[in-house]
Design an enzyme around this catalytic site. Structure first.
Site, PDB file in Angstrom:
ATOM      1  N   GLY A 192     -16.872  -6.505 -10.059  1.00 20.72           N
ATOM      2  CA  GLY A 192     -17.207  -7.052 -11.368  1.00 20.72           C
ATOM      3  C   GLY A 192     -17.835  -8.422 -11.352  1.00 20.72           C
ATOM      4  N   CYS A 208     -14.321  -8.545  -4.778  1.00 21.66           N
ATOM      5  CA  CYS A 208     -13.076  -7.841  -4.458  1.00 21.66           C
ATOM      6  C   CYS A 208     -13.348  -6.368  -4.160  1.00 21.66           C
ATOM      7  CB  CYS A 208     -12.082  -7.979  -5.614  1.00 21.66           C
ATOM      8  SG  CYS A 208     -11.544  -9.681  -5.901  1.00 21.66           S
ATOM      9  N   GLY A 209     -14.428  -5.832  -4.717  1.00 17.50           N
ATOM     10  CA  GLY A 209     -14.804  -4.451  -4.444  1.00 17.50           C
ATOM     11  C   GLY A 209     -15.576  -4.266  -3.153  1.00 17.50           C
ATOM     12  N   ARG A 223      -7.043 -21.991   1.665  1.00 15.44           N
ATOM     13  CA  ARG A 223      -7.593 -20.844   0.933  1.00 15.44           C
ATOM     14  C   ARG A 223      -6.897 -19.596   1.453  1.00 15.44           C
ATOM     15  NH1 ARG A 223      -9.952 -18.563  -2.857  1.00 15.44           N
ATOM     16  NH2 ARG A 223     -12.061 -18.997  -3.599  1.00 15.44           N
ATOM     17  N   LYS A 224      -7.219 -18.453   0.848  1.00 18.03           N
ATOM     18  CA  LYS A 224      -6.600 -17.205   1.290  1.00 18.03           C
ATOM     19  C   LYS A 224      -7.052 -16.853   2.701  1.00 18.03           C
ATOM     20  CE  LYS A 224     -10.010 -13.989  -0.699  1.00 18.03           C
ATOM     21  NZ  LYS A 224     -10.187 -12.869  -1.636  1.00 18.03           N
ATOM     22  N   ARG A 232       0.999  -8.297  -7.691  1.00 18.06           N
ATOM     23  CA  ARG A 232       0.519  -7.767  -6.413  1.00 18.06           C
ATOM     24  C   ARG A 232       1.650  -7.819  -5.396  1.00 18.06           C
ATOM     25  NH1 ARG A 232      -3.922 -11.272  -4.599  1.00 18.06           N
ATOM     26  NH2 ARG A 232      -5.243 -10.067  -6.015  1.00 18.06           N
TER      27      ARG A 232
END
Length: 594
Positions: free
Chosen positions: A513, A518-519, A255-256, A141
């Site tokens: 998924g 993430c979607g 965390r992110k 990424r």
């Protein structure tokens, strides 16, 4: 409405007009997506008393790296233990990646330390080992602020994935970014050098880091933009990675952390799902930003961003980013990974106490209260960017291309790079809906561009109406966390639904998924979250929880569960029913009869 020019990053004043002086606070109520959570986010402006001991920083600097203090190591999660054993950035700073790349995967798996390097620490370099489905292969990424890239960069990425044959491909992500797939470990050092040679980096793009700064995909070319977001997203990205050298002060977050800068009335940037969103606003005649904080998705909880009650001038965009990251780094949870995002910290401290922690880390220890003069017009109708549209520059247009579920092969990337050179300025722009925009096309070249075989056969500027808003995460084809396959299934289900019903307006459909989302299914009109369920015979099968009602824009709202655990093979009639009942679709058979 005039916008802030790209070469004038920090204006002393602006003639931009606010649409109204309404109260600019968003509704603080949040839509939970899995389990009930503390109501603290709903009353975040009311701060509980915070014990002084709770405000003691939990990390300290040692030899240039930020490490968790010994007294705060009880109950920490496995990822924190891996970071304590060896700071992941040493793989970059001390060139540990070169030594690691000489090892075979068999040698790697003989050592827990090496396995942790491969499966965890390499994510700080943007490398994700696909151990479950593609052992020995990595997804890489990048960092691509504002989604702006060049034909040269696109060709280089195409050359990387081309050598991997059927294992190599690229995806446009929901954060205006590239992910390339099929990478093998021995190639990584040279790929990193190649990225640097074309002005790219993959540094700090995974795990507990600041993710790609999102901005207006039409920045600098939009006749109606409020501000050109590119200078700000570039400055944030340069700060985050220290110009691709590695910013060790913010690489050990709990965390992110997702930032975005808003530049359009359309809110293409989705501010309500970011940890920090900069919302354009003037104050006393000076341009700046009000701040929203805490938006995120996770398996356990989903929250919309809420107002920090703070305004910063343009010159304080990076300082407030730095201050907030340091507060998060110093005070955030490091136990259960599902409770480590920044909103959990805001819940515990209360908004005023959290705001105070950010304020005291500002250069002058001052953080102004929010302005009432927001510049985003709340009644603005979101514009379509697919197709041909005039730019603010006379004689030029941009052309939005639909990239089905964001997936590209090497030859397609090479063709897009050629098209950007021949018809535009060699620039391409990625969008959060996984599409690509070619800017700066001379109007005299539009017809020739539209006749290009790639646009006729693959990446249409005018896709079928239900395909326009289709988004899908990687799915189980490549991702070990995904429960179901998404990209091919999203296309297949949509094609079948199109044969059943006719719709008159785009309907945004998102697939993810797994519950990590993430979607971004919660922002979709209709969302599909992968799960396992049972078919009519009681046998386990792939399924999806169906969400309905997500909204984007000023009236943002996270969607709610419509139906749980629908077998994937049964989704088509369910989707058709939703489209008919809630989106005005008409059955094809009735349409033909009429």
């Amino acid at each position: 409405m005039a916008s802030l020019p790209v070469n004038k990053i920090i204006p002393s004043s602006t003639t931009l007009l606010s649409s109204s002086n309404n109260n600019r606070r968003r509704n603080n109520s949040s839509i939970r997506c899995q389990k009930a959570v503390s109501p603290a986010a709903e009353t975040a402006a009311v701060s509980p008393s915070v014990d002084a001991a709770r405000l003691e920083p939990r990390v300290e600097e040692r030899d240039g790296f930020w490490v968790l203090k010994e007294e705060f190591r009880s109950g920490i999660n496995p990822a924190e233990k891996v970071k304590i054993e060896k700071d992941p950035m040493k793989l970059f700073i001390e060139d540990g990646i070169s030594d690691l790349a000489t090892l075979s995967m068999e040698e790697v798996d003989k050592s827990k330390h090496n396995k942790d390097d491969i499966d965890v620490r390499l994510k700080w370099l943007g490398l994700f080992h696909r151990r479950k489905h593609h052992y020995g292969r990595f997804m890489m990424r990048l960092k691509l602020p504002n989604g702006v890239t060049t034909s040269e960069q696109t060709r280089y990425l195409a050359s990387v994935i081309k050598k991997y044959g059927k294992d190599g491909c690229a995806d446009v992500t929901t954060r205006q970014n590239w992910q390339i797939r099929g990478v093998v470990l021995p190639d990584v050092p040279e790929i990193i050098k190649g990225l640097e040679s074309v002005g790219l980096t993959s540094l700090q793009s995974g795990m507990d880091n600041v993710r790609n700064p999102v901005g207006n995909p039409l920045a600098g070319i939009d006749p109606h933009e409020i501000v050109d977001t590119r200078p700000f997203t570039n400055l944030i990205s340069q700060f985050v990675t220290a110009n691709s050298r590695g910013n060790l002060s913010i690489t050990n977050l709990p965390r992110k952390w997702n930032p975005c800068v808003i530049g359009s009335h359309d809110l293409y940037e989705h501010p309500h799902i970011n940890d920090l969103a900069y919302m354009p606003a003037t104050k006393n005649g000076k341009f700046g930003f009000n701040l929203l904080v805490g938006g995120f998705f996770s398996i356990k909880r989903c929250e919309e961003a809420i107002p920090l009650d703070a305004w910063v001038s343009a010159e304080d965009v990076v300082p407030v980013c730095k201050a907030m990251l340091e507060a998060f780094r110093d005070l955030g949870f490091r136990g259960n990974r599902q409770k480590c995002r920044m909103m959990w910290l805001i819940d515990e401290l209360g908004m005023e106490a959290f705001r105070g922690e950010v304020e005291k880390r500002m250069p002058e220890q001052v953080l102004e209260r929010a302005s009432s003069e927001e510049l985003v017009q709340k009644d603005w109708e979101r514009r379509e960017y697919l197709g041909v549209h005039p730019q603010k520059q006379q004689g030029l247009s941009f052309v939005g291309l639909h990239i089905p579920v964001g997936r590209l092969q090497a030859d397609e990337m090479e063709e897009l790079a050629r098209i950007a050179d021949v018809y535009g300025s060699g620039e391409l722009r990625l969008t959060v809906e996984q599409n690509i925009i070619i800017p700066n096309v001379e109007n005299s070249k539009i017809d020739s561009l539209l006749n290009e075989p790639l646009l006729k056969e693959r990446y249409s500027p005018e896709p079928p109406i239900l395909m326009k808003g289709l988004v899908a995460c990687t799915g189980s084809q490549f991702c070990g966390q995904a429960i179901i396959e998404t990209k091919a299934r999203a296309l297949k289900v949509t094609e079948e639904v199109q044969r059943l019903v006719s719709v008159t307006r785009p309907v945004r459909m998102h697939w993810t998924g797994c519950p990590n989302s993430c979607g971004q299914v919660q922002v979709a009109d209709i969302g599909f979250m992968g799960c396992m369920t049972r078919d009519e015979n009681g046998k386990p099968c792939e399924g999806a929880d169906v969400f309905v009602g997500g909204r984007i824009g000023s009236d943002s709202h996270l969607g709610d569960i419509y139906k749980k655990a629908v077998p994937c093979k049964d989704l088509v009639p369910v989707v058709a029913e939703i489209l008919i009942n809630q989106f005005g679709a008409v059955p094809r058979e009735r349409e033909e009869a009429e």
